[in-house]
Design an enzyme around this catalytic site. Structure first.
Site, PDB file in Angstrom:
ATOM      1  N   ASP A   1      40.707  56.708  35.664  1.00 53.91           N
ATOM      2  CA  ASP A   1      42.128  56.503  35.959  1.00 53.91           C
ATOM      3  C   ASP A   1      42.892  56.287  34.659  1.00 53.91           C
ATOM      4  OD1 ASP A   1      41.646  56.647  38.665  1.00 53.91           O
ATOM      5  OD2 ASP A   1      41.519  54.483  38.953  1.00 53.91           O
TER       6      ASP A   1
ATOM      7  N   TYR B   1      31.045  49.007  35.567  1.00 52.29           N
ATOM      8  CA  TYR B   1      32.417  48.656  35.198  1.00 52.29           C
ATOM      9  C   TYR B   1      32.568  47.146  35.047  1.00 52.29           C
ATOM     10  CZ  TYR B   1      33.562  53.257  37.251  1.00 52.29           C
ATOM     11  OH  TYR B   1      33.608  54.589  37.577  1.00 52.29           O
TER      12      TYR B   1
ATOM     13  N   ASP C   1      46.221  49.452  42.360  1.00 49.50           N
ATOM     14  CA  ASP C   1      46.056  48.988  40.981  1.00 49.50           C
ATOM     15  C   ASP C   1      47.424  48.690  40.386  1.00 49.50           C
ATOM     16  OD1 ASP C   1      47.195  51.413  40.160  1.00 49.50           O
ATOM     17  OD2 ASP C   1      45.288  52.300  39.554  1.00 49.50           O
TER      18      ASP C   1
ATOM     19  N   ARG D   1      39.011  50.184  42.719  1.00 47.36           N
ATOM     20  CA  ARG D   1      40.306  49.826  43.312  1.00 47.36           C
ATOM     21  C   ARG D   1      40.153  49.457  44.782  1.00 47.36           C
ATOM     22  NH1 ARG D   1      44.156  54.617  42.820  1.00 47.36           N
ATOM     23  NH2 ARG D   1      42.316  55.864  42.321  1.00 47.36           N
TER      24      ARG D   1
END
Length: 281
Positions: A26, A54, A68, A166
């Site tokens: 993203d 992550y 987000d 997300r």
């Protein structure tokens, strides 16, 4: 910066159009983006399906249209009654094999069109749930910023390809009935390719046009089981012929006697056949 922007920059630095990436990040995200240059672009199809890791920050008390910080806030709720134990317990329900609904503002195609475009055109988009696996979801910290009715939760996640961090944030907020979204996301690993061995774009610019961090043979060693071919097998494989099986679960990388990667091979029908041939005949 989008993943496509990174590819365009590497094309200029490397002086070649044959550049691709192994899994979109993203625009707000940072971290590992695997880039293939020239013949190594053929390995990217395997990279895309690799497990990912992550670190992220989830903000509870606010929902956004994109799940987000890139999107506008659509709802707020007080988090005064939310306890740390409840946060940990609800995140625990998202570990293992789960059916996850991707964010509506995503690159998934719905009837041939990207979901994010449909949302931006004002449509209500419903994306079916997909089975994903969250291997690990550790809570690193739970913070309550002074003067704000929100909670920030730092997490460390290891998951299968196709998992939306997300969506983890959104679903945590929904379970706690306060809303949630992601405020920070950093990809720390794609398979065996980790952040600590990555280069920044600035570092690559200093080395241009020699921008390759990892030779293709070394990348194949990190990503696949291995087999070394004899000279005769090398000749056969370079011309697309099959090899005898050796009982390795595929796909796996086959190397010549000098250590160069020849092909990515899978065993089926009693023969080891190349999925892609990487060494010129």
């Amino acid at each position: 910066m989008t993943s496509h922007d990174v590819v365009a920059r590497i094309r200029r630095l490397a002086g070649t159009r044959r550049v691709g990436h192994g899994g979109t990040l993203d625009p707000m995200a940072t971290g590992v983006l695997i880039i293939g240059v020239n013949r190594a672009t053929r390995l990217l199809t395997y990279v895309i399906g690799a497990a990912k890791s992550y670190t992220a920050t989830i903000r509870l008390g606010e929902s956004t249209v994109t799940d987000d910080a890139e999107g506008e806030v659509t709802a707020t709720a007080s988090v005064a009654a939310v306890r740390d134990e409840a946060i940990r317990a609800q995140l625990g329900t998202q570990v293992g094999e789960i059916d996850q609904v991707p964010s509506a503002v995503s690159a998934i195609k719905i009837n041939g069109q990207r979901a994010y475009k449909r949302v931006r055109d004002g449509e209500a988009v419903e994306i079916p749930a997909r089975r994903v696996t969250v291997h690990r979801l550790d809570v690193l910290d739970i913070r309550r910023p002074e003067g704000r009715d929100v909670i920030d939760v730092d997490v460390d996640v290891s998951c299968s390809s196709g998992t939306y961090i997300r969506a983890i944030a959104r679903d945590l907020g929904a379970a706690l009935q306060v809303g949630g979204h992601l405020t920070a996301l950093r990809r720390t690993a794609v398979g065996e390719m980790t952040l600590d061995v990555a280069s920044t774009l600035e570092q690559l610019e200093e080395r241009a046009p020699e921008v390759v961090d990892l030779p293709m043979a070394e990348a194949a060693r990190r990503a696949f089981p291995q087999r070394v071919a004899t000279e005769e097998e090398t000749r056969v494989l370079r011309h697309g012929g099959p090899l005898a099986t050796v009982g390795i679960d595929g796909p796996y990388a086959v190397f010549d006697q000098a250590g160069e990667v020849l092909a990515i091979v899978s065993e089926r029908g009693g023969r080891a056949r190349a999925e892609i041939v990487l060494s010129p005949a």
